[in-house]
Design an enzyme around this catalytic site. Structure first.
Site, mmCIF file in Angstrom:
data_model
loop_
_atom_site.group_PDB
_atom_site.id
_atom_site.type_symbol
_atom_site.label_atom_id
_atom_site.label_comp_id
_atom_site.label_asym_id
_atom_site.label_seq_id
_atom_site.Cartn_x
_atom_site.Cartn_y
_atom_site.Cartn_z
ATOM 1 N N ARG A 104 0.779 -1.294 0.032
ATOM 2 C CA ARG A 104 0.048 -0.079 -0.088
ATOM 3 C C ARG A 104 0.824 1.206 0.300
ATOM 4 O O ARG A 104 2.019 1.356 0.548
ATOM 5 C CB ARG A 104 -0.856 0.006 1.273
ATOM 6 C CG ARG A 104 -1.897 1.104 1.612
ATOM 7 C CD ARG A 104 -3.029 1.051 0.473
ATOM 8 N NE ARG A 104 -4.308 1.824 1.073
ATOM 9 C CZ ARG A 104 -5.130 2.347 -0.010
ATOM 10 N NH1 ARG A 104 -5.069 1.800 -1.132
ATOM 11 N NH2 ARG A 104 -6.044 2.783 0.331
ATOM 12 N N THR A 380 -9.537 0.520 -9.125
ATOM 13 C CA THR A 380 -8.779 -0.563 -8.570
ATOM 14 C C THR A 380 -9.000 -1.622 -9.639
ATOM 15 O O THR A 380 -9.757 -1.735 -10.525
ATOM 16 C CB THR A 380 -9.243 -0.858 -7.312
ATOM 17 O OG1 THR A 380 -9.212 0.447 -6.396
ATOM 18 C CG2 THR A 380 -8.495 -1.753 -6.578
ATOM 19 N N THR A 398 -4.059 -0.766 -7.171
ATOM 20 C CA THR A 398 -5.003 0.353 -7.382
ATOM 21 C C THR A 398 -4.004 1.881 -7.569
ATOM 22 O O THR A 398 -2.968 1.963 -6.972
ATOM 23 C CB THR A 398 -6.023 0.602 -6.334
ATOM 24 O OG1 THR A 398 -6.850 1.755 -6.832
ATOM 25 C CG2 THR A 398 -5.479 1.018 -5.035
ATOM 26 N N ASP A 422 -7.854 8.274 0.272
ATOM 27 C CA ASP A 422 -8.540 7.230 1.187
ATOM 28 C C ASP A 422 -8.246 7.675 2.718
ATOM 29 O O ASP A 422 -8.641 6.775 3.549
ATOM 30 C CB ASP A 422 -7.828 5.905 0.820
ATOM 31 C CG ASP A 422 -8.632 5.208 -0.331
ATOM 32 O OD1 ASP A 422 -9.684 5.696 -0.693
ATOM 33 O OD2 ASP A 422 -7.978 4.122 -0.906
ATOM 34 N N SER A 451 -7.714 1.079 3.231
ATOM 35 C CA SER A 451 -8.184 0.494 1.970
ATOM 36 C C SER A 451 -9.520 -0.141 2.230
ATOM 37 O O SER A 451 -9.835 -0.740 3.485
ATOM 38 C CB SER A 451 -7.189 -0.363 1.416
ATOM 39 O OG SER A 451 -7.677 -0.953 0.162
ATOM 40 N N SER A 452 -10.135 -0.578 1.166
ATOM 41 C CA SER A 452 -11.146 -1.337 1.194
ATOM 42 C C SER A 452 -10.953 -2.740 0.461
ATOM 43 O O SER A 452 -11.616 -3.627 0.234
ATOM 44 C CB SER A 452 -12.505 -1.065 0.935
ATOM 45 O OG SER A 452 -13.035 0.277 1.375
ATOM 46 N N GLY A 472 -13.598 -1.384 -6.861
ATOM 47 C CA GLY A 472 -14.996 -0.638 -6.639
ATOM 48 C C GLY A 472 -14.771 0.219 -5.348
ATOM 49 O O GLY A 472 -15.912 0.172 -4.651
ATOM 50 N N GLY A 473 -13.798 0.460 -4.553
ATOM 51 C CA GLY A 473 -13.731 1.494 -3.532
ATOM 52 C C GLY A 473 -14.471 0.582 -2.420
ATOM 53 O O GLY A 473 -14.537 -0.453 -2.371
HETATM 54 N N1 GLY Z 1 -8.437 3.018 -3.196
HETATM 55 C C1 GLY Z 1 -9.498 2.359 -2.805
HETATM 56 C C2 GLY Z 1 -9.225 1.440 -1.768
HETATM 57 O O1 GLY Z 1 -8.142 1.076 -1.364
HETATM 58 O O2 GLY Z 1 -10.068 1.047 -1.287
#
Ligand code: GLY
Length: 574
Positions: A104, A380, A398, A422, A451-452, A472-473
């Site tokens: 990340r 992403t 992403t 984020d 993050s998701s 998809g966030g």
């Molecule tokens: N940028 C979307 C996530 O990491 O959830």
């Protein structure tokens, strides 16, 4: 199942069956999943899937293929594939080991908590989403190289070469990608370095044209020659820092030198006897997925429940509690004490299940729980890989928004992320996915933004069964949830499970988001009577996720792969 739910389910039964047939005809049964005996690669981009499967055929393992695909997607899917962003990799090795690699992005050393607020303390959303201040320190190159060295079998030169060739010789643009360039051209126009790559002197690219990226090929060559130093030091690093500082950003060479991926223990849960292996913080994905499955395990679903108001009610109520917990409790564990054990405990989930009523509980009446009392144990992209030895790799990566912050590093040919969005820029202010955050996800130097992303491997009898993930966030978690439940509770094959229309709720806003055909009229009427509100079909989430999945049927010695028709791409097996 509770009383109202039971009534609604019976009432809707016939309509649900017709809905399912209708959606299956449109999305599912007409297209059986790809079938193979030895290995499978599923990505959103066919050239990248072909790179991955060739690595497997050449004797590479799933990690070799994952690294090759990671670099290839940076070339063939600039929308989200990247070397200027970050991601997560979940690995199950044939020897039984489960692990994860966190690559990340990080907040730069010069970042600070209120960096996106004006002098009156008001949040300026454009600062965290656009331009150079939105960029997190990229992690993809370091993460892919770490994974390859520790778990791969092939040299970097071998796995990165296909990406170099694709960038140098070019590849034929598909309709979606050509369209994605032309739709974004107005934004690219603001950045000459991007405009010249994604158009031909202002003329949009068309489907079928060959798209070459010589600057990106050069950057990939530097990585091939010098490993991670080819990106985090030397000429590429110089160009990156120059580009960012020209636009007023704060990333320095020290940030690049200090970036390290982290190998972390996966989040492990169970669902109806299956083991769930997923991503820990700084992703909220694994914890939220396991918490959701733990709550939903308290219900019994049969095939006729799918799409009924009762089933949607159960899903949505669970989602509301879990996203409330996400908001309060989740952030980068290296900076904030996430109550992980409580959040994924069955007892905590049971306490939430007991609170769920037969009607909708308004989100304002739902608060994050106190998991500390329970000690038991956008845009992403995702790709899934399985090899003939039984190694499984699930990667989500992403740049955050489509094409990240849209800025190509001049001379180096790659896009920068806008991942800083984020973070929670200010408590109570939603990010681009409408997600709220608190102290747990506040900005601090070198912290990773929450993050998701939910790259996940489901094990059956300790062997990989489903490899799944999605972009998809905020909808990533609920997408992965529904695909897993479609397979386990509703016996769908992996293509049907991915194709089936999806719903989403994230606590706030207090609305059910849904895809076309996900909720038929009568079901919606029932849900409205139960107190639910619905987002417009043309809301941000009119498409919920783009899952890429593999299902391994050991009883038949077969591997099934399915790409999401919402996104293109392909499953390639051999
Ligand atoms: N940028 C979307 C996530 O990491 O959830």
């Amino acid at each position: 199942m509770k009383v109202t739910a039971l009534f609604c389910r019976t009432f809707n039964y016939m309509l649900i069956v017709s809905l399912f047939l209708f959606s299956a005809l449109n999305f599912g049964e007409s297209q059986p999943p790809k079938k193979a005996k030895n290995g499978m690669v599923v990505t959103v981009s066919t050239p990248a899937s072909l790179v991955g499967v060739q690595i497997l055929k050449d004797g590479g393992n799933a990690v070799d293929a994952a690294v090759a695909v990671g670099f290839a997607l940076a070339v063939t899917y600039p929308y989200a594939g990247n070397i200027g962003g970050g991601g997560f990799m979940v690995i199950h090795l044939a020897n039984g080991k489960n692990t994860t690699i966190d690559f990340r992005e990080k907040a730069p050393l010069k970042a600070f908590r209120d960096m996106y607020l004006d002098k009156n303390g008001n949040y300026i959303p454009s600062l965290s989403k656009e331009g150079a201040l939105a960029v997190g320190v990229p992690g993809s190159v370091a993460g892919l190289i770490y994974a390859l060295k520790k778990y791969g079998t092939m040299p970097l030169a071998k796995v990165i070469q296909p990406a170099i060739d694709l960038a140098k010789k070019g590849w034929k643009l598909d309709e979606r990608t050509a369209e994605s360039f032309s739709k974004t051209l107005d934004v690219f126009k603001k950045y000459p370095s991007s405009y010249k790559i994604f158009s031909k002197n202002g003329v949009p690219y068309k489907e079928g044209e060959i798209f070459k990226q010589p600057d990106l090929a050069w950057t990939l060559e530097q990585i091939k020659k010098n490993g991670r130093d080819g990106f985090y030091k030397g000429k590429v690093a110089d160009l990156l820092v120059k580009q960012i500082s020209e636009f007023g950003g704060i990333i320095t060479k020290e940030d690049l030198l200090k970036y390290k991926p982290v190998e972390r223990k996966p989040v492990i849960g169970t669902y109806r006897g299956y083991e769930i292996v997923s991503m820990p913080p700084p992703s909220s994905g694994g914890i939220a997925l396991v918490e959701l499955l733990n709550i939903l395990e308290n219900y019994h679903f049969d095939e006729n429940d799918w799409g009924s108001s009762g089933y949607i009610h159960d899903l949505v109520e669970a989602m509301k509690y879990v996203y409330a917990d996400r908001t309060k409790h989740l952030g980068d564990e290296d900076f904030y004490p996430v109550p992980k054990k409580g959040l994924i405990s069955k007892a905590y989930a049971k306490s939430i299940f007991k609170k769920i009523k037969d009607v909708a509980t308004p989100s304002k009446d739902i608060k994050a729980g106190n998991p500390l009392n329970y000690k038991e144990s956008t845009e992403t992209t995702h790709y899934s890989i399985y090899d003939k030895a039984g190694n499984a790799v699930s990667v989500t990566t992403t740049l955050n928004s489509a094409f990240g912050n849209k800025i190509i590093v001049e001379g180096a040919g790659f896009l920068l992320n806008n991942e800083m969005d984020d973070f929670s820029a200010k408590p109570g202010e939603p990010n681009q996915f409408g997600l709220l955050g608190t102290e747990a996800n506040s900005i601090q130097p070198e912290k990773r933004m929450l993050s998701s992303m939910t790259p996940t491997i489901v094990l059956k009898n300790s062997q990989p069964y489903i490899i799944i993930g999605s972009p998809g966030g905020s909808t990533i978690i609920t997408t992965v949830l529904q695909v897993i439940m479609n397979c386990i509770d509703f016996n769908m094959n992996i293509q049907e499970a991915i194709d089936a229309p999806r719903i989403h709720h994230q606590w706030l806003p207090d609305k059910i988001f849904h895809e076309k055909f996900a909720i038929i009229k009568d079901v919606m009427e029932n849900l409205k009577k139960m107190g639910y509100k619905f987002a417009d079909l043309h809301s941000n989430f009119r498409i919920i996720g783009r899952a890429e999945g593999i299902l391994i049927d050991n009883s038949k010695n077969l591997i099934y792969g399915a790409a999401d028709p919402r996104g293109g791409g392909s499953a390639e097996g051999y």
